[in-house]
Design a protein around this motif. Structure first.
Motif, short mmCIF file in Angstrom:
data_model
loop_
_atom_site.label_atom_id
_atom_site.label_comp_id
_atom_site.label_asym_id
_atom_site.label_seq_id
_atom_site.Cartn_x
_atom_site.Cartn_y
_atom_site.Cartn_z
N ARG A 170 0.89 -1.31 -0.03
CA ARG A 170 0.05 0.16 0.06
C ARG A 170 0.94 1.19 -0.07
NH1 ARG A 170 -3.54 -2.51 4.06
NH2 ARG A 170 -2.31 -1.02 5.66
N PRO A 199 -1.55 2.98 -4.98
CA PRO A 199 -2.73 2.26 -5.28
C PRO A 199 -2.85 0.94 -5.91
CG PRO A 199 -3.14 4.67 -5.83
CD PRO A 199 -1.68 4.39 -5.66
N THR A 255 -3.99 -2.43 -4.58
CA THR A 255 -4.41 -2.58 -3.20
C THR A 255 -5.27 -1.60 -2.70
OG1 THR A 255 -2.56 -1.04 -2.82
CG2 THR A 255 -1.90 -3.26 -2.54
N ASP A 256 -5.77 -0.71 -3.52
CA ASP A 256 -6.56 0.62 -3.13
C ASP A 256 -8.04 0.10 -3.53
OD1 ASP A 256 -7.29 3.56 -2.63
OD2 ASP A 256 -8.39 3.16 -4.52
N PRO A 257 -8.85 0.20 -2.41
CA PRO A 257 -10.24 -0.48 -2.64
C PRO A 257 -11.07 0.30 -3.78
CG PRO A 257 -9.94 0.81 -0.34
CD PRO A 257 -8.66 0.57 -1.14
N THR A 290 -6.75 7.84 -9.66
CA THR A 290 -5.31 7.45 -9.18
C THR A 290 -3.96 8.15 -10.19
OG1 THR A 290 -5.18 5.43 -10.44
CG2 THR A 290 -6.21 5.42 -8.26
N ALA A 317 -4.91 -6.54 1.26
CA ALA A 317 -4.42 -5.32 1.36
C ALA A 317 -5.65 -4.30 1.21
CB ALA A 317 -3.60 -4.89 0.49
N ALA A 318 -6.45 -4.18 0.17
CA ALA A 318 -7.63 -3.53 0.04
C ALA A 318 -8.61 -3.43 1.35
CB ALA A 318 -8.27 -3.99 -1.39
N CYS A 319 -8.82 -4.54 1.83
CA CYS A 319 -9.92 -4.56 3.01
C CYS A 319 -9.32 -4.08 4.35
CB CYS A 319 -10.04 -6.19 3.20
SG CYS A 319 -11.20 -6.93 2.01
N ARG A 320 -8.09 -3.66 4.19
CA ARG A 320 -7.67 -2.95 5.33
C ARG A 320 -7.03 -1.41 5.25
NH1 ARG A 320 -3.58 -6.97 8.99
NH2 ARG A 320 -4.87 -8.77 9.07
N ASP A 321 -7.40 -0.90 4.14
CA ASP A 321 -7.13 0.19 3.85
C ASP A 321 -7.43 1.38 4.95
OD1 ASP A 321 -6.48 2.06 1.30
OD2 ASP A 321 -8.27 3.03 1.91
N HIS A 379 -16.05 -3.81 3.04
CA HIS A 379 -15.00 -4.55 2.63
C HIS A 379 -15.36 -5.07 1.17
CE1 HIS A 379 -16.87 -8.40 3.18
NE2 HIS A 379 -17.20 -7.97 4.48
#
Length: 394
Positions: free
Chosen positions: A4, A8, A24-26, A287, A303-307, A328
């Motif tokens: 991250r 993105p 990684t960016d949601p 982006t 990674a996306a779910c923990r942004d 998420h």
């Protein structure tokens, strides 16, 4: 976190030296999942695959080589998804609840018996419960006879393993073909109200090729089993590792549905999804990134779910009171949203309270950091979850 920090999406090298983007960016994940010029079909839209630059023994090749809804684009995606939809209709999923409750209860009885027989009282929760319940559920949907369970599970367990030798992978493929031929012969002679029988009808009507029929059955078994097993396992481990969180759940102060959503967010069952490919050069305005036609895109759900932009500076912390827990992308998005999402949630809502109600003294037999992860870039779970059903009095 490291990926991250690179933006993105970051350029990475997959096993075997295959270059790709890790997304990684949601927000970018959602845009790519619904973009009409982003394909999942390597056979049509990944030049490296089409030109033979991806070796036959590439350890991740099965994830782009298979012909299922997970690797289809455009019309083919709808065509391959259609025969599967009835199995996951809301009414049919809800109707499974009594069966899941009964099965969970029987498995908990078996778990207690295994713990009593163990000299030290330590038993593997994954083997006896958190993976067993999803396996029995998905095999019921697929219509797999009990006599075939062990053989299919032995092969299926290797699907998410991404460090197999070429020889082992070839042997698994041969065994998978043999097992599937036996199942299809049985279901042709004795069809039932199950996914395999429905897929056979679609195949006979010309809607599915022979390869698509075979791959779809294996996809169902893998997706319906490994992902839910990972979700259940992570939920249990996190609750046992965080006693205050566990108390909130077992006391009813926080609902089990919220526990499940935070688990999905914190430990996405599919860590990375292989792969997507722009069908033309694609510029993402928010982006500023440009992906070239045919670039390999890995959706990094973990990674996306923990942004932090969505979940705050403590996004890496497990917190079942988190107000953004449901925000998420663990089950995908848009037309590619997981068909089995609600079934997985139902299994969690039944299995977790049943386990903690039956065994209020449940505890891990090792420190959480000593649990070994599955050897996979894709499936996020544990090899084993050793537990004691009653607190150790020593």
């Amino acid at each position: 976190m490291a990926l991250r920090a690179l933006g993105p999406a970051a350029r990475v090298e997959l096993p075997g030296g295959v270059p790709a983007w890790s997304v990684t960016d949601p927000g970018l994940v959602r845009r790519l999942l619904v973009h009409p010029q982003v394909s999942k079909d390597a056979h049509q839209h990944w030049p490296a695959f089409i030109d033979g630059d991806v070796s036959a023994d590439w350890p991740l090749r099965i994830w782009v080589d298979i012909r299922t809804v997970q690797t289809a684009y455009g019309y083919d995606h709808g065509r391959l998804r259609r025969p599967l939809v009835p199995a996951f209709a809301a009414r049919r999923v809800r109707a499974l609840a009594p069966w899941i409750e009964k099965t969970a209860d029987a498995l908990l009885n078996d778990l207690a018996g295994a713990a009593s027989a163990a000299p030290d009282g330590v038993v593997d929760l994954r083997t006896h419960f958190t993976s067993r319940l999803p396996w029995l559920t998905v095999t019921t949907l697929v219509g797999l006879p009990e006599a075939m369970h062990d053989g299919f599970q032995a092969v299926n367990d290797t699907v998410f393993t991404t460090d197999l030798t070429a020889e082992r992978a070839a042997a698994n493929s041969a065994e998978a073909a043999r097992l599937l031929a036996d199942l299809l012969e049985l279901k042709t002679e004795h069809p039932g109200d199950d996914v395999t029988s429905a897929l056979l009808v679609a195949h006979r009507e010309g809607a599915l090729s022979e390869r698509e029929l075979a791959d779809s059955i294996w996809m169902m078994l893998g997706a319906g089993y490994g992902t839910t097993a990972g979700m259940l396992g992570h939920a249990v481990v996190n609750l046992l590792a965080h006693p205050s969180q566990r108390e909130l759940a077992v006391s009813g102060q926080v609902g089990w549905d919220q526990v499940i959503e935070e688990t999905l967010r914190h430990q996405a069952p599919v860590a990375n999804f292989m792969m997507r490919f722009p069908t033309e050069d694609l510029h993402d305005e928010p982006t500023g990134l440009t992906f070239a036609r045919g670039d390999a895109l890995v959706i990094n759900y973990a990674a996306a779910c923990r942004d932090p932009g969505v979940h705050g500076s403590d996004a890496d912390r497990f917190d079942i009171t988190r107000p953004t827990a449901r925000e998420h992308v663990a089950f995908g998005y848009g037309a590619h949203y997981c068909l089995g999402a609600e079934l997985a949630r139902l299994e969690g809502r039944i299995a977790l309270p049943a386990l903690f109600s039956r065994h209020p003294g449940l505890e891990l037999a090792v420190a959480p950091e000593r649990l070994d992860p599955l050897p996979s870039l894709i499936s996020n779970g544990h090899r084993e979850i050793p537990v004691r059903l009653e607190r150790n009095r020593e």
